[in-house]
Design a protein around this motif. Structure first.
Motif, PDB file in Angstrom:
ATOM      1  N   VAL A   1       0.708  -1.115   0.130  1.00  0.00           N
ATOM      2  CA  VAL A   1       0.006   0.007   0.045  1.00  0.00           C
ATOM      3  C   VAL A   1       0.855   1.367   0.227  1.00  0.00           C
ATOM      4  CG1 VAL A   1      -2.146  -0.991   1.090  1.00  0.00           C
ATOM      5  CG2 VAL A   1      -0.282  -0.344   2.206  1.00  0.00           C
ATOM      6  N   GLY A   2       0.515   2.307  -0.494  1.00  0.00           N
ATOM      7  CA  GLY A   2       1.140   3.553  -0.635  1.00  0.00           C
ATOM      8  C   GLY A   2       1.566   3.839  -1.950  1.00  0.00           C
ATOM      9  N   SER A   3       1.150   5.088  -2.344  1.00  0.00           N
ATOM     10  CA  SER A   3       1.773   5.368  -3.764  1.00  0.00           C
ATOM     11  C   SER A   3       3.366   5.405  -3.803  1.00  0.00           C
ATOM     12  CB  SER A   3       1.212   6.821  -4.146  1.00  0.00           C
ATOM     13  OG  SER A   3       1.808   7.715  -3.277  1.00  0.00           O
ATOM     14  N   LYS A   4       3.795   5.087  -4.872  1.00  0.00           N
ATOM     15  CA  LYS A   4       5.274   5.026  -5.082  1.00  0.00           C
ATOM     16  C   LYS A   4       5.810   3.950  -4.308  1.00  0.00           C
ATOM     17  CE  LYS A   4       5.640   9.821  -6.684  1.00  0.00           C
ATOM     18  NZ  LYS A   4       6.354  10.987  -7.023  1.00  0.00           N
ATOM     19  N   MET A   5       5.234   3.069  -3.602  1.00  0.00           N
ATOM     20  CA  MET A   5       5.746   2.044  -2.886  1.00  0.00           C
ATOM     21  C   MET A   5       6.453   0.827  -3.605  1.00  0.00           C
ATOM     22  SD  MET A   5       6.690   1.402   0.260  1.00  0.00           S
ATOM     23  CE  MET A   5       5.974   2.656   1.186  1.00  0.00           C
ATOM     24  N   THR A   6       7.409   0.395  -3.094  1.00  0.00           N
ATOM     25  CA  THR A   6       8.060  -1.017  -3.648  1.00  0.00           C
ATOM     26  C   THR A   6       7.935  -1.957  -2.737  1.00  0.00           C
ATOM     27  OG1 THR A   6      10.404  -0.629  -2.891  1.00  0.00           O
ATOM     28  CG2 THR A   6       9.802   0.212  -4.955  1.00  0.00           C
ATOM     29  N   SER A   7       8.089  -3.429  -3.166  1.00  0.00           N
ATOM     30  CA  SER A   7       7.863  -4.244  -2.266  1.00  0.00           C
ATOM     31  C   SER A   7       9.189  -4.303  -1.102  1.00  0.00           C
ATOM     32  CB  SER A   7       7.902  -5.695  -3.052  1.00  0.00           C
ATOM     33  OG  SER A   7       6.677  -5.611  -3.863  1.00  0.00           O
ATOM     34  N   ASP A   8      10.245  -3.851  -1.419  1.00  0.00           N
ATOM     35  CA  ASP A   8      11.551  -4.003  -0.496  1.00  0.00           C
ATOM     36  C   ASP A   8      11.186  -3.564   0.823  1.00  0.00           C
ATOM     37  OD1 ASP A   8      12.702  -4.972  -2.884  1.00  0.00           O
ATOM     38  OD2 ASP A   8      14.240  -3.396  -3.162  1.00  0.00           O
ATOM     39  N   PRO A   9      10.704  -2.508   1.164  1.00  0.00           N
ATOM     40  CA  PRO A   9      10.510  -2.064   2.478  1.00  0.00           C
ATOM     41  C   PRO A   9       9.567  -3.129   3.381  1.00  0.00           C
ATOM     42  CG  PRO A   9       9.935  -0.031   1.420  1.00  0.00           C
ATOM     43  CD  PRO A   9      10.084  -1.323   0.459  1.00  0.00           C
ATOM     44  N   PHE A  10       8.989  -3.905   2.488  1.00  0.00           N
ATOM     45  CA  PHE A  10       7.985  -4.750   3.434  1.00  0.00           C
ATOM     46  C   PHE A  10       8.334  -6.236   3.529  1.00  0.00           C
ATOM     47  CE2 PHE A  10       5.212  -1.616   1.875  1.00  0.00           C
ATOM     48  CZ  PHE A  10       4.337  -1.262   3.140  1.00  0.00           C
ATOM     49  N   LEU A  11       9.949  -6.499   2.892  1.00  0.00           N
ATOM     50  CA  LEU A  11      10.362  -7.603   2.883  1.00  0.00           C
ATOM     51  C   LEU A  11      10.374  -8.584   4.319  1.00  0.00           C
ATOM     52  CD1 LEU A  11      13.483  -7.448   0.118  1.00  0.00           C
ATOM     53  CD2 LEU A  11      11.259  -9.168   0.171  1.00  0.00           C
ATOM     54  N   PRO A  12      10.789  -7.810   5.134  1.00  0.00           N
ATOM     55  CA  PRO A  12      10.758  -8.496   6.596  1.00  0.00           C
ATOM     56  C   PRO A  12       9.433  -9.198   6.859  1.00  0.00           C
ATOM     57  CG  PRO A  12      11.719  -6.230   6.885  1.00  0.00           C
ATOM     58  CD  PRO A  12      11.272  -6.373   5.403  1.00  0.00           C
ATOM     59  N   GLN A  13       8.395  -8.136   6.639  1.00  0.00           N
ATOM     60  CA  GLN A  13       6.826  -8.887   6.929  1.00  0.00           C
ATOM     61  C   GLN A  13       6.662 -10.117   5.896  1.00  0.00           C
ATOM     62  OE1 GLN A  13       7.369  -5.215   6.978  1.00  0.00           O
ATOM     63  NE2 GLN A  13       5.466  -4.497   7.753  1.00  0.00           N
ATOM     64  N   TRP A  14       7.250  -9.985   4.598  1.00  0.00           N
ATOM     65  CA  TRP A  14       6.944 -10.881   3.859  1.00  0.00           C
ATOM     66  C   TRP A  14       7.663 -12.360   4.116  1.00  0.00           C
ATOM     67  CZ3 TRP A  14       4.118 -12.328  -0.438  1.00  0.00           C
ATOM     68  CH2 TRP A  14       4.795 -13.187  -1.317  1.00  0.00           C
ATOM     69  N   ARG A  15       8.725 -12.214   4.735  1.00  0.00           N
ATOM     70  CA  ARG A  15       9.730 -13.442   5.004  1.00  0.00           C
ATOM     71  C   ARG A  15       8.766 -14.117   6.194  1.00  0.00           C
ATOM     72  NH1 ARG A  15      14.395  -9.657   4.426  1.00  0.00           N
ATOM     73  NH2 ARG A  15      15.096  -9.875   2.261  1.00  0.00           N
ATOM     74  N   GLU A  16       8.243 -13.313   7.223  1.00  0.00           N
ATOM     75  CA  GLU A  16       7.646 -13.662   8.026  1.00  0.00           C
ATOM     76  C   GLU A  16       6.154 -14.359   7.908  1.00  0.00           C
ATOM     77  OE1 GLU A  16       7.644 -11.009  11.930  1.00  0.00           O
ATOM     78  OE2 GLU A  16       5.403 -10.822  11.290  1.00  0.00           O
ATOM     79  N   ALA A  17       5.675 -13.942   7.018  1.00  0.00           N
ATOM     80  CA  ALA A  17       4.412 -14.368   6.259  1.00  0.00           C
ATOM     81  C   ALA A  17       4.598 -15.585   5.938  1.00  0.00           C
ATOM     82  CB  ALA A  17       3.519 -13.376   5.466  1.00  0.00           C
ATOM     83  N   LEU A  18       5.722 -15.682   5.147  1.00  0.00           N
ATOM     84  CA  LEU A  18       5.772 -16.970   4.021  1.00  0.00           C
ATOM     85  C   LEU A  18       6.554 -18.082   5.235  1.00  0.00           C
ATOM     86  CD1 LEU A  18       7.670 -15.955   0.943  1.00  0.00           C
ATOM     87  CD2 LEU A  18       5.463 -16.460   1.343  1.00  0.00           C
ATOM     88  N   GLN A  19       7.017 -17.845   6.272  1.00  0.00           N
ATOM     89  CA  GLN A  19       7.382 -18.545   7.073  1.00  0.00           C
ATOM     90  C   GLN A  19       6.345 -19.174   8.100  1.00  0.00           C
ATOM     91  OE1 GLN A  19      10.323 -19.774   7.270  1.00  0.00           O
ATOM     92  NE2 GLN A  19      11.783 -18.166   7.014  1.00  0.00           N
ATOM     93  N   GLU A  20       5.489 -18.341   8.505  1.00  0.00           N
ATOM     94  CA  GLU A  20       4.091 -18.654   9.149  1.00  0.00           C
ATOM     95  C   GLU A  20       3.072 -19.356   8.222  1.00  0.00           C
ATOM     96  OE1 GLU A  20       2.602 -15.428  11.124  1.00  0.00           O
ATOM     97  OE2 GLU A  20       4.569 -14.971  12.046  1.00  0.00           O
ATOM     98  N   ARG A  21       2.806 -18.713   6.918  1.00  0.00           N
ATOM     99  CA  ARG A  21       1.817 -19.189   6.206  1.00  0.00           C
ATOM    100  C   ARG A  21       2.153 -19.234   4.667  1.00  0.00           C
ATOM    101  NH1 ARG A  21      -3.356 -18.301   9.568  1.00  0.00           N
ATOM    102  NH2 ARG A  21      -2.723 -20.104  10.955  1.00  0.00           N
ATOM    103  N   PRO A  22       2.909 -20.210   4.263  1.00  0.00           N
ATOM    104  CA  PRO A  22       3.126 -20.381   2.857  1.00  0.00           C
ATOM    105  C   PRO A  22       1.992 -20.359   1.953  1.00  0.00           C
ATOM    106  CG  PRO A  22       3.664 -22.446   3.917  1.00  0.00           C
ATOM    107  CD  PRO A  22       3.196 -21.505   5.096  1.00  0.00           C
ATOM    108  N   TYR A  23       0.690 -20.679   2.574  1.00  0.00           N
ATOM    109  CA  TYR A  23      -0.443 -20.548   1.642  1.00  0.00           C
ATOM    110  C   TYR A  23      -1.227 -19.173   1.794  1.00  0.00           C
ATOM    111  CZ  TYR A  23       0.087 -25.828   0.577  1.00  0.00           C
ATOM    112  OH  TYR A  23       0.512 -26.814   0.428  1.00  0.00           O
TER     113      TYR A  23
END
Ligand SMILES: [Zn+2]
Length: 363
Positions: free
Chosen positions: A70-92
């Protein structure tokens, strides 16, 4: 194809929410990057080489991710920590869970123009460690028209680049992208596969079976149901229906007070169960379960049979509507005491309407 190093460079994996698309893409990427493939034809990642260890933590320098934020001009990079955490917990992982996790509230997620520029920049880097450079774009539906920026890269990527586009709905993806990808549709797991998968994370067979019946092939939902109290929802539901039939105010209040203590997630799961019960009830009323397709455990099936003469198809429609409304209100944080007491009273009124029952030609 991955084991033979013959995977097309642009792959679109299509699967319903909470089914296998994302885990499959992660597993194939892992295999591509593994430095010590095992098994027949090298079709299994070793799980312990340098590359596998990095892939497992989603920190391999040649494995890149893009996903809705979310957010204009946002890339995925700042959210990578949450992304990794999400995949560890719930890969589905599902879109909704992810957007909640990054605090999207009611904002629409997207993959922005800047995120597209970032994807191109990353793929123009040289390969750091492995044989491949991999870009996993989760939910390319969120690219919208910005997807046009990626066309050239998807069509003619640098050498040894592999794209995984993991999508839920192909009709929301630009045709220009679709036509450049190799499409693989994944079917949802069967109930048996879900039970087996839940068993692997230590969930007992009874709870796993109850969860699988309600999950409609969505492993993510099955997991959440099994972690909750789903095995007791059948009994809880029948108790509620009995009270609604009788219409005793004191008993309705008691049941509601008890139910209100369950917590929001379990209340949602309960409603999911209730809607499932009435769907199966409808199937039972039409087929008499001749083909054995009614998905209710024995005790609940027996109760459904007893209710057949008492509930008509018209009443069924009204009941489903009340339960669906409840679901919406629970999601919006309504007070459960008021919500479910009101629903109980309305259900009582419906049950009391003198109407021809199912099986007497009312359909
Ligand atoms: Zn390995």
């Amino acid at each position: 194809m991955a084991a033979a190093d013959r995977l097309p460079h642009a792959n679109l994996l299509l699967s319903a929410p909470g089914t296998g698309g994302l885990p499959a893409a992660l597993a194939i990427a892992n295999l591509l990057l593994c430095e010590n493939r095992q098994g027949e034809g090298g079709d299994t990642a070793c799980g312990s080489c340098r590359a596998c260890r990095k892939t497992k933590g989603y920190v391999h320098p040649d494995f890149h991710f893009a996903f809705p934020t979310v957010g204009s001009k946002m890339t995925s990079d700042p959210f990578l920590p949450q992304w990794r955490e999400a995949l560890q917990e719930r890969p589905y992982l599902e879109a909704n869970d992810w957007l909640q996790r990054i605090g999207a509230e009611n904002k629409q997620g997207n993959i922005t123009r800047e995120a597209c520029a970032n994807i191109i920049k990353k793929l123009n880097l040289k390969i750091f460690e492995g044989r491949y450079k991999i870009m996993l774009i989760w939910l390319p539906e969120y690219l919208g028209n910005e997807g046009n920026r990626l066309l050239k890269m998807i069509e003619e990527p640098p050498e040894n680049t592999v794209f995984f586009l993991v999508a839920e709905r192909s009709e929301l993806i630009l045709n220009t992208i679709l036509s450049r990808c190799q499409l693989t549709k994944l079917s949802p797991p069967t109930d048996e596969e879900i039970v087996a998968g839940l068993g692997q994370v230590g969930i007992d067979p009874a709870a796993a079976a109850a969860a699988a019946r309600l999950a409609d092939g969505n492993f993510n939902v099955a997991r959440a149901l099994a972690d909750g109290d789903s095995v007791n929802h059948g009994e809880r539901f029948l108790a509620w229906m009995r009270v609604c039939f009788q219409g005793s105010a004191a008993k309705l209040t008691d049941w509601t007070d008890d139910f209100a203590k369950l917590g929001r997630e379990n209340q949602k799961h309960f409603l999911r169960y209730a809607l499932h019960f009435w769907r199966e009830f409808l199937l039972l009323s039409v087929t008499d379960n001749a083909a054995g397709r009614v998905r209710l455990p024995e005790n609940e099936l027996a109760s459904a049979r007893k209710m057949l003469p008492l509930v008509s198809h018209e009443q069924l429609a009204d009941i489903s509507e009340i339960l669906s409304e409840c679901m919406e209100h629970v999601e919006r944080n309504a007070n459960p005491r008021i919500l479910f007491l009101d629903a109980g009273i309305r259900l009582h009124q419906i049950f009391r309407q003198p109407r021809p029952a199912v099986g007497t030609g009312s359909a």
